[in-house]
Design an enzyme around this catalytic site. Structure first.
Site, PDB file in Angstrom:
ATOM      1  N   THR A  63      43.633  36.530 -44.482  1.00  0.00           N
ATOM      2  CA  THR A  63      44.497  35.571 -45.187  1.00  0.00           C
ATOM      3  C   THR A  63      45.888  35.419 -44.563  1.00  0.00           C
ATOM      4  O   THR A  63      46.748  34.754 -45.151  1.00  0.00           O
ATOM      5  CB  THR A  63      44.666  35.980 -46.662  1.00  0.00           C
ATOM      6  OG1 THR A  63      45.212  37.304 -46.714  1.00  0.00           O
ATOM      7  CG2 THR A  63      43.338  35.935 -47.404  1.00  0.00           C
ATOM      8  N   TYR A 126      43.432  29.200 -40.203  1.00  0.00           N
ATOM      9  CA  TYR A 126      43.020  29.824 -41.473  1.00  0.00           C
ATOM     10  C   TYR A 126      42.146  28.873 -42.285  1.00  0.00           C
ATOM     11  O   TYR A 126      41.048  29.230 -42.717  1.00  0.00           O
ATOM     12  CB  TYR A 126      44.252  30.251 -42.275  1.00  0.00           C
ATOM     13  CG  TYR A 126      43.943  30.657 -43.698  1.00  0.00           C
ATOM     14  CD1 TYR A 126      43.198  31.803 -43.966  1.00  0.00           C
ATOM     15  CD2 TYR A 126      44.381  29.887 -44.775  1.00  0.00           C
ATOM     16  CE1 TYR A 126      42.895  32.171 -45.270  1.00  0.00           C
ATOM     17  CE2 TYR A 126      44.095  30.254 -46.073  1.00  0.00           C
ATOM     18  CZ  TYR A 126      43.352  31.392 -46.321  1.00  0.00           C
ATOM     19  OH  TYR A 126      43.051  31.746 -47.616  1.00  0.00           O
ATOM     20  N   LYS A 130      38.099  29.263 -43.173  1.00  0.00           N
ATOM     21  CA  LYS A 130      37.640  29.325 -44.563  1.00  0.00           C
ATOM     22  C   LYS A 130      36.624  28.217 -44.846  1.00  0.00           C
ATOM     23  O   LYS A 130      35.632  28.443 -45.552  1.00  0.00           O
ATOM     24  CB  LYS A 130      38.826  29.225 -45.528  1.00  0.00           C
ATOM     25  CG  LYS A 130      39.739  30.452 -45.531  1.00  0.00           C
ATOM     26  CD  LYS A 130      39.023  31.734 -45.934  1.00  0.00           C
ATOM     27  CE  LYS A 130      38.686  31.763 -47.403  1.00  0.00           C
ATOM     28  NZ  LYS A 130      38.025  33.024 -47.817  1.00  0.00           N
TER      29      LYS A 130
END
Length: 283
Positions: A63, A126, A130
């Site tokens: 994250t 990121y 995801k």
């Protein structure tokens, strides 16, 4: 009802541990990365063989949004390969998978809340990893709930609220961006919703409810508004300056607008969503 939780030492994992005792009908198995490495397929298989979970909550993720820009392989390994591994093992054991995703799958160019049907278009590593993790799950195992959430904070782990409180103890003045709009999400509220999904699905099993859902608290604000309320609710006096994103450049571009529409999760599971200010006050 056995629920295995990955990423147990992270913010959501700790929030789930915090509320676990009030859900006596669920036997939780909490696994941090030292016990369960989701990038290791054999490790996952061994734990599933041992505990035979009915459900798995994947709270493990890479994250570090800015760091991901220079650590693409690491982010991909955890967010995509790890998610695919879990989906494969869940399929083998007929385990329902609940996977946490993010508002970063959207580019932020919309000016009304994003629905589950809106086209994802991540702008950074990121968000891309995801989204690719979501796709890997969808292609591997039908029995999944993918929950997209935003701006998660709590008394646990690392998050914006704790950073603001720490900085306020060190400085007299802070500058926070006021042109990125989204919704803070209390990790405990998110944890409660995950358990509600599991229990509702267990009482009324149906294949109709599997798929992607949005969840955050209600309302919307800027990071500046969020910080202002954090200080107000903690009786902290500080000189807080609103600034544009251009004054605070970061390696990864954030969505300008990432408010999530929550009609689908409310209708499917009867979820009652608290306003972000109410949840923050009680954090």
């Amino acid at each position: 009802m056995v629920v295995l939780v990955t990423g147990a030492s992270g913010q959501l994992g700790q929030a789930l541990q915090f509320i676990a005792s009030i859900h006596s009908d669920v036997q939780f198995v909490f696994c941090d990365s030292s016990k369960l490495d989701i990038t290791n397929l054999n490790n996952i298989k061994q734990l599933f063989e041992q505990f035979k979970p009915n459900c798995c909550i994947n709270a493990a993720a890479y994250t570090a949004v800015d760091k991901a820009e220079s650590e693409l392989e690491k982010a991909h390994l955890i967010n995509v390969f790890g998610a695919k591994n879990l989906a494969e093992v869940c399929k083998k054991f007929n385990t329902i998978l609940l996977h946490i995703s993010t508002d970063f799958v959207f580019d932020g160019t919309k000016d009304s809340p994003y629905t589950e049907e809106d086209f994802p278009n991540p702008t950074g590593v990121y968000g891309r990893t995801k989204l690719d993790g979501e796709k890997a799950i969808q292609e591997t195992w039908d029995k999944h709930f993918i929950i997209r959430t935003s701006w998660v904070y709590s008394r646990f782990g690392n998050n914006f609220m704790k950073t603001m409180l720490r900085l306020a103890s060190e400085r007299d003045k802070l500058s926070v961006v006021n042109d990125q709009i989204g919704t803070p999400t209390n990790a405990v509220d998110l944890a409660e919703v995950l358990i509600k999904i599991i229990l509702t699905n267990n009482r009324q099993p149906t294949t109709d409810n599997f798929g992607i859902y949005n969840f955050s608290n209600e309302g919307q604000c800027s990071w500046y508004d969020f910080a202002k309320k954090i200080f107000e609710f903690n009786n902290i006096k500080i000189n807080l300056e609103p600034i544009p994103t251009t004054r605070f450049p970061t390696p990864a571009k954030r969505p300008d607008y990432s408010v999530l529409d929550k009609k689908k999760i409310k209708n499917a599971f009867g979820v009652e969503v608290k306003h972000w200010e109410e949840s923050l006050k009680n954090a």
